[in-house]
Design a protein around this motif. Structure first.
Motif, PDB file in Angstrom:
ATOM      1  N   ASN A 188       7.832 -23.903 -30.234  1.00 47.04           N
ATOM      2  CA  ASN A 188       7.238 -25.072 -30.896  1.00 47.04           C
ATOM      3  C   ASN A 188       7.955 -25.485 -32.178  1.00 47.04           C
ATOM      4  OD1 ASN A 188       5.259 -25.656 -28.963  1.00 47.04           O
ATOM      5  ND2 ASN A 188       3.899 -24.105 -29.827  1.00 47.04           N
ATOM      6  N   SER A 189       9.094 -24.844 -32.481  1.00 47.36           N
ATOM      7  CA  SER A 189       9.859 -25.298 -33.641  1.00 47.36           C
ATOM      8  C   SER A 189      10.612 -26.572 -33.255  1.00 47.36           C
ATOM      9  CB  SER A 189      10.839 -24.217 -34.107  1.00 47.36           C
ATOM     10  OG  SER A 189      11.784 -23.932 -33.103  1.00 47.36           O
ATOM     11  N   ILE A 190      10.853 -27.414 -34.232  1.00 51.77           N
ATOM     12  CA  ILE A 190      11.553 -28.676 -33.976  1.00 51.77           C
ATOM     13  C   ILE A 190      13.042 -28.398 -33.830  1.00 51.77           C
ATOM     14  CG2 ILE A 190      12.183 -30.914 -34.967  1.00 51.77           C
ATOM     15  CD1 ILE A 190       9.391 -31.011 -36.188  1.00 51.77           C
ATOM     16  N   TYR A 191      13.630 -28.972 -32.792  1.00 56.19           N
ATOM     17  CA  TYR A 191      15.062 -28.828 -32.558  1.00 56.19           C
ATOM     18  C   TYR A 191      15.686 -30.219 -32.607  1.00 56.19           C
ATOM     19  CZ  TYR A 191      19.536 -27.495 -30.609  1.00 56.19           C
ATOM     20  OH  TYR A 191      20.865 -27.271 -30.443  1.00 56.19           O
ATOM     21  N   PRO A 192      16.636 -30.437 -33.494  1.00 51.75           N
ATOM     22  CA  PRO A 192      17.247 -31.770 -33.626  1.00 51.75           C
ATOM     23  C   PRO A 192      18.247 -32.055 -32.498  1.00 51.75           C
ATOM     24  CG  PRO A 192      18.250 -30.253 -35.167  1.00 51.75           C
ATOM     25  CD  PRO A 192      17.160 -29.494 -34.472  1.00 51.75           C
ATOM     26  N   VAL A 193      17.762 -32.651 -31.425  1.00 53.27           N
ATOM     27  CA  VAL A 193      18.626 -32.987 -30.293  1.00 53.27           C
ATOM     28  C   VAL A 193      19.458 -34.216 -30.660  1.00 53.27           C
ATOM     29  CG1 VAL A 193      18.645 -33.650 -27.855  1.00 53.27           C
ATOM     30  CG2 VAL A 193      16.910 -32.074 -28.699  1.00 53.27           C
ATOM     31  N   PRO A 194      20.754 -34.209 -30.369  1.00 50.76           N
ATOM     32  CA  PRO A 194      21.585 -35.391 -30.647  1.00 50.76           C
ATOM     33  C   PRO A 194      21.042 -36.639 -29.941  1.00 50.76           C
ATOM     34  CG  PRO A 194      22.966 -33.508 -30.116  1.00 50.76           C
ATOM     35  CD  PRO A 194      21.559 -33.092 -29.839  1.00 50.76           C
ATOM     36  N   ALA A 195      21.214 -37.759 -30.583  1.00 49.17           N
ATOM     37  CA  ALA A 195      20.688 -39.024 -30.055  1.00 49.17           C
ATOM     38  C   ALA A 195      21.230 -39.296 -28.654  1.00 49.17           C
ATOM     39  CB  ALA A 195      21.054 -40.172 -30.995  1.00 49.17           C
ATOM     40  N   GLY A 196      20.345 -39.747 -27.787  1.00 52.42           N
ATOM     41  CA  GLY A 196      20.732 -40.136 -26.444  1.00 52.42           C
ATOM     42  C   GLY A 196      20.643 -39.033 -25.406  1.00 52.42           C
ATOM     43  N   LEU A 197      20.403 -37.790 -25.822  1.00 56.76           N
ATOM     44  CA  LEU A 197      20.305 -36.702 -24.839  1.00 56.76           C
ATOM     45  C   LEU A 197      18.937 -36.609 -24.188  1.00 56.76           C
ATOM     46  CD1 LEU A 197      22.306 -33.690 -26.283  1.00 56.76           C
ATOM     47  CD2 LEU A 197      22.852 -35.127 -24.346  1.00 56.76           C
ATOM     48  N   THR A 198      17.922 -37.012 -24.906  1.00 57.43           N
ATOM     49  CA  THR A 198      16.570 -36.971 -24.335  1.00 57.43           C
ATOM     50  C   THR A 198      15.915 -38.336 -24.489  1.00 57.43           C
ATOM     51  OG1 THR A 198      15.611 -36.239 -26.435  1.00 57.43           O
ATOM     52  CG2 THR A 198      16.200 -34.527 -24.848  1.00 57.43           C
ATOM     53  N   GLU A 199      14.875 -38.502 -23.721  1.00 61.06           N
ATOM     54  CA  GLU A 199      13.987 -39.644 -23.867  1.00 61.06           C
ATOM     55  C   GLU A 199      12.582 -39.070 -23.897  1.00 61.06           C
ATOM     56  OE1 GLU A 199      14.003 -41.055 -19.279  1.00 61.06           O
ATOM     57  OE2 GLU A 199      15.743 -41.573 -20.482  1.00 61.06           O
ATOM     58  N   PRO A 200      11.586 -39.837 -24.299  1.00 62.67           N
ATOM     59  CA  PRO A 200      10.238 -39.268 -24.402  1.00 62.67           C
ATOM     60  C   PRO A 200       9.804 -38.562 -23.110  1.00 62.67           C
ATOM     61  CG  PRO A 200      10.290 -41.429 -25.393  1.00 62.67           C
ATOM     62  CD  PRO A 200      11.633 -41.225 -24.742  1.00 62.67           C
ATOM     63  N   SER A 201       9.207 -37.397 -23.287  1.00 57.16           N
ATOM     64  CA  SER A 201       8.682 -36.555 -22.207  1.00 57.16           C
ATOM     65  C   SER A 201       9.761 -35.997 -21.278  1.00 57.16           C
ATOM     66  CB  SER A 201       7.628 -37.321 -21.404  1.00 57.16           C
ATOM     67  OG  SER A 201       6.599 -37.757 -22.259  1.00 57.16           O
ATOM     68  N   SER A 202      10.982 -35.862 -21.751  1.00 60.28           N
ATOM     69  CA  SER A 202      12.043 -35.231 -20.962  1.00 60.28           C
ATOM     70  C   SER A 202      12.430 -33.929 -21.648  1.00 60.28           C
ATOM     71  CB  SER A 202      13.248 -36.159 -20.829  1.00 60.28           C
ATOM     72  OG  SER A 202      13.888 -36.311 -22.075  1.00 60.28           O
ATOM     73  N   SER A 203      13.373 -33.225 -21.051  1.00 58.98           N
ATOM     74  CA  SER A 203      13.785 -31.955 -21.651  1.00 58.98           C
ATOM     75  C   SER A 203      15.280 -31.735 -21.472  1.00 58.98           C
ATOM     76  CB  SER A 203      13.015 -30.788 -21.026  1.00 58.98           C
ATOM     77  OG  SER A 203      13.447 -30.570 -19.700  1.00 58.98           O
ATOM     78  N   VAL A 204      15.781 -30.747 -22.166  1.00 58.84           N
ATOM     79  CA  VAL A 204      17.193 -30.379 -22.080  1.00 58.84           C
ATOM     80  C   VAL A 204      17.291 -28.871 -22.306  1.00 58.84           C
ATOM     81  CG1 VAL A 204      17.695 -30.794 -24.528  1.00 58.84           C
ATOM     82  CG2 VAL A 204      19.497 -31.037 -22.851  1.00 58.84           C
ATOM     83  N   ILE A 205      18.230 -28.239 -21.602  1.00 55.80           N
ATOM     84  CA  ILE A 205      18.528 -26.818 -21.827  1.00 55.80           C
ATOM     85  C   ILE A 205      19.651 -26.753 -22.849  1.00 55.80           C
ATOM     86  CG2 ILE A 205      19.409 -24.692 -20.773  1.00 55.80           C
ATOM     87  CD1 ILE A 205      16.589 -25.430 -19.865  1.00 55.80           C
ATOM     88  N   VAL A 206      19.474 -25.919 -23.859  1.00 53.94           N
ATOM     89  CA  VAL A 206      20.469 -25.771 -24.920  1.00 53.94           C
ATOM     90  C   VAL A 206      21.029 -24.352 -24.871  1.00 53.94           C
ATOM     91  CG1 VAL A 206      20.885 -25.887 -27.401  1.00 53.94           C
ATOM     92  CG2 VAL A 206      19.176 -27.387 -26.361  1.00 53.94           C
ATOM     93  N   ALA A 207      22.339 -24.249 -24.787  1.00 54.47           N
ATOM     94  CA  ALA A 207      23.014 -22.950 -24.861  1.00 54.47           C
ATOM     95  C   ALA A 207      23.806 -22.916 -26.162  1.00 54.47           C
ATOM     96  CB  ALA A 207      23.935 -22.747 -23.663  1.00 54.47           C
TER      97      ALA A 207
END
Length: 158
Positions: free
Chosen positions: A98-117
């Motif tokens: 639940n910590s905030i992760y600053p995803v680069p702009a354009g990688l997500t849209e509302p209610s989507s997700s991304v795997i970060v390595a």
């Protein structure tokens, strides 16, 4: 007088070659770990250990002890603010849930997700020369993002 300079140039070129190869391999490890995780609908801790083990083998024949891999699922809320749903690390702890992760702009849209390595390799030259042309030991850091392929988010089962 020339011999010490030639030896220094030889050792320096070997060290630069090792550093560049390890840097390229950390990039490959990041993309492989994220891609393998993004291919599943759910993962367990055992699955993540297997993914890390497979990804770590890319580093062969270089030492794997200085390698740290953190895999996280970041889910964007309705305001497109990324929050960590789960995180796994092969060394130490991963990111806080639940910590905030600053995803680069354009990688997500509302209610989507991304795997970060996130990969960190503590590089130490074979010859530890700390002079004006050698930084000594330093961390190589790489981050790779992958969208889940078979679901909106990769869930962690345990």
């Amino acid at each position: 007088m020339i011999l010490p300079a030639l030896i220094l140039m030889y050792v320096g070129s070997a060290e630069v070659g090792n550093a560049l190869t390890i840097y390229r391999r950390t990039s490959t490890i990041a993309s492989t770990a994220a891609d393998l995780t993004a291919q599943t609908k759910t993962v367990s801790t055992t699955d993540l250990q297997d993914i890390v083990s497979a990804s770590t083998s890319i580093m062969t024949p270089y030492p794997t002890q200085p390698l740290k891999i953190v895999l996280s699922s970041v889910v964007a809320d309705t305001n497109n603010i990324g929050k960590v749903a789960w995180s796994y690390s092969n060394k130490g702890s991963g990111r806080a849930v639940n910590s905030i992760y600053p995803v680069p702009a354009g990688l997500t849209e509302p209610s989507s997700s991304v795997i970060v390595a996130e990969i960190t390799y503590a590089f130490t030259p074979l010859v530890d020369l700390k002079t004006f042309f050698s930084p000594g030991s330093f961390d190589m850091k790489r981050t790779f993002y992958a969208r889940p392929r078979r679901s909106l988010a990769v869930a962690k089962t345990d």
